[in-house]
Design a protein around this motif. Sequence first.
Motif, short mmCIF file in Angstrom:
data_model
loop_
_atom_site.label_atom_id
_atom_site.label_comp_id
_atom_site.label_asym_id
_atom_site.label_seq_id
_atom_site.Cartn_x
_atom_site.Cartn_y
_atom_site.Cartn_z
N GLU A 1 -16.26 -1.48 -61.63
CA GLU A 1 -14.87 -1.94 -61.56
C GLU A 1 -13.97 -1.09 -62.45
OE1 GLU A 1 -14.61 -6.63 -61.04
OE2 GLU A 1 -15.98 -6.10 -62.65
N LEU A 2 -14.49 -0.76 -63.65
CA LEU A 2 -13.68 0.04 -64.57
C LEU A 2 -13.43 1.44 -64.01
CD1 LEU A 2 -12.68 -0.71 -67.53
CD2 LEU A 2 -14.11 1.20 -68.18
N MET B 1 -10.79 1.56 -61.41
CA MET B 1 -9.39 1.54 -61.87
C MET B 1 -8.77 2.93 -61.82
SD MET B 1 -9.30 -1.06 -65.08
CE MET B 1 -10.13 -2.64 -65.00
N GLY B 2 -9.62 3.96 -61.88
CA GLY B 2 -9.11 5.32 -61.78
C GLY B 2 -8.46 5.60 -60.43
N TYR C 1 -6.37 3.61 -59.05
CA TYR C 1 -5.10 2.87 -58.98
C TYR C 1 -3.91 3.73 -58.52
CZ TYR C 1 -1.10 0.07 -60.49
OH TYR C 1 0.08 -0.61 -60.53
N PRO C 2 -3.73 4.94 -59.08
CA PRO C 2 -2.57 5.72 -58.64
C PRO C 2 -2.67 6.17 -57.18
CG PRO C 2 -3.88 6.96 -60.21
CD PRO C 2 -4.40 5.57 -60.22
N LEU D 1 -1.32 -3.27 -51.66
CA LEU D 1 -0.92 -4.01 -52.84
C LEU D 1 -2.12 -4.46 -53.68
CD1 LEU D 1 1.93 -4.47 -53.57
CD2 LEU D 1 1.84 -6.74 -52.54
N LEU D 2 -3.19 -4.86 -53.01
CA LEU D 2 -4.31 -5.42 -53.75
C LEU D 2 -5.38 -4.38 -54.09
CD1 LEU D 2 -4.81 -8.93 -52.17
CD2 LEU D 2 -3.79 -8.33 -54.34
N SER D 3 -5.09 -3.08 -53.84
CA SER D 3 -6.04 -2.03 -54.21
C SER D 3 -7.39 -2.20 -53.55
CB SER D 3 -6.27 -2.00 -55.73
OG SER D 3 -5.24 -1.34 -56.35
N PHE D 4 -7.44 -2.60 -52.29
CA PHE D 4 -8.73 -2.57 -51.60
C PHE D 4 -9.11 -1.12 -51.37
CE2 PHE D 4 -7.58 -6.96 -50.56
CZ PHE D 4 -8.75 -7.58 -50.95
#
Lengths: 420, 331
Positions: free
Chosen positions: A94-95, A98-99, A101-102, A107-110
């Motif tokens: 999961e961490l 996060m990379g 993300y950009p 919206l929910l980053s699927f």
Amino acid sequence: MIQINNLSFSFASAEIFNRLNFTVNRGEILSIIGPNGCGKSTLLRLLRGSLKAQSGDVLWDKTPVGKIPAGEMARKVAVVPQSSTISFPYKVRELVAMGRYPHRKNLLSFQDKTDLQAIEQALVMTDILPLVERPITQLSGGELQRVLLARALAQNGSVLFLDEATNHLDIDHRFELTELLLQLNREQQTTIVQISHDLDLAAAISQRILLLTEHGKIAEIGSPEKVMTAANLQQIFRVDVKVDSNPFTGTPQIVPLINKSNHQLNNLKVHLICGGGSGNTLLRRLHLAKAKVTAGPLNQGDSDEMTANVLNIPVAQEIPFSPFSEQTLATTQNFIETTEILVITTQWWGVGNLPCLDLAETAIHQGIAVYLLAQQQEQDYTGGKAWEKIQQLKNQGVRAVRNEEHLLDELDSLPPISII
Amino acid sequence: MNKFATKSWVWLLFLLSPPAAILISLSTGSLDLSWNQLFTILLQGSGPDIEQVIIWQIRLPRALLAGLVGAALSLSGVTFQAVLRNPLADPYLLGISGGAALGAVIALTCGFQSPMIIPLAAFIGALTALLLVYLVAQAHTCSSHTLILSGVMVGSLAAALLLFLLWRAPADATRQAIFWLAGNLSLANPDWLSWGWIWVLIGFLLLWSQSPNLDLLTQGEETAADLGLDVGRSRLILFALAGALTACAVSLAGLVGFVGLVIPHICRMLWGPGHRLLLPFSALLGSSFLIIADAIARSLYAPAEIPVGVVTAVLGAPFFLYLLRRKGGGL
């Protein structure tokens, strides 16, 4: 690529940078080094645009960093921090995710296929695939650092900033990380700006090095060979170091001169007749015991000669692979006349270095204390001449010592010699 | 595979928990109803019979209100814990409780007894306090430390003013105020129920859309910004959403404690900290939890009611301690 023009920055209490100017080139590895508290991390944050300078510009491809939107900036550059707050037990995967993300598309980053691929690749490259299901709260410092690096890799930027990203790593993973950085730089032309306290490693991988003074000025910027000189490092870090070159890679290598000598020779003048590596240990130990050492005659390229050079010890030099000339022997004679102690460490005798024993004889007649490191008859290649001479010298008062330690003990116990 | 199977059971349990809790709540109270009777009444629909009135016009709205308040408090608890990067944060940390209580008590002591005025006063008080905290902390770049500190200060200031008001107030108003402060689901005007649910639903959807941002904020401001988040803007949005949800819950039910602290924790232990799942599941579990707690509060000393805040704490704390012990502190 990143251009820094007249950058000035201060915190409320202290000025950190005043009118800094330099450039980070596309595709290079630049290491920032400097003493603690000189503002290395601050500089990195200024380059990233997460701190705002009071005056001056940070330009990314001619665009001021403050004008670039947050998302676009995060797609350009990834930052590997020194450490991270870990109050929440996210899984490693999961961490790292996060990379992405950009790069999110909803919206929910699927995650889509490219995201999963980037994450997988980052996990493999940093060797944390076996950890993916572990909560980050249960990782060691080194493992966490690799996870943070993986997150940065998943960001897929063309620029990578590392703030002491190797300080928790064991030697195995430090090497792996170094190779990873080189690989990224070579294959994907990733521009890498890193802060490092491992000067040898910085010298080994960087195209350029930026050396900051403790007041946040640029002491020097350029190739490792140009920046990492003993003079620069002594001035900036206030430590006694020597700069040697790495015997395998040829890059500058810092040799810290930590004085663990228990002998104190307070500027005792010692001359060494050595050669072929026989004087190596003694040159170093005498230097550390703060004796004033001279050496010679030595051929250029002899390992003793190289040691003496690193330690800034004056040497009576002869050109390589030649017998000692009259001139060289005369220079040596001059050295010996001003010395208090003469030590012969040479172990192998041939026609070429036989005249050295004559120098020793002269020294005895001048009242100089002469010491001789243990000798072996079978290492005499002069048909017995050298061995005979050595026996004569012993009769004339040359003191034989068993080894370096014995010699230093002897020298240490000498009463202070008054110089006439 | 095995792990996945157990997970899907938990999924199902979570999704079914609010309806189950509502059924339990409907069947309990001073009038005993068997399950058979209950289902008959539910199938009959609303009507003039006394049982029908009790189920459809008293117990059901009450259960729905409890569910609403529980969901709102859990959602804002999750949000505050992430934004403040502090697992001990709860919806009331940033002065919201103090502000709401002060607003409500001012209304009470001024003699307003209307069920319209008191929630409104509490709502205004809560948002005023939050705004004050935010403005103070913003002067110092809004780090979570300054936010928490200024929240505690605003809260203490409100508490002092509150004590002063209660000291001056007539005994009747004081008693009512204390009941309100301990959390009470009987005060609300049933007309507001649907509005409250719309409010909470919108709040949830907006918060849910922010869940990747919440994930990033747990990593610290600097990292969040490095990963491309506009930290200042995103934090303001999240505060506004969480503040509005809390204010809504507080104005309808007073200060119900513990739900906003413990529910996010339990869900995080079960599901991990990823907010995409954490938010919906906290809302579900929070509403079920408060519905059950309210049912207990109503029936334990029926026909008298004990404050629901007492029940939430007595139920929640031991369960939380059990989880903490089993999981070994990985909050």
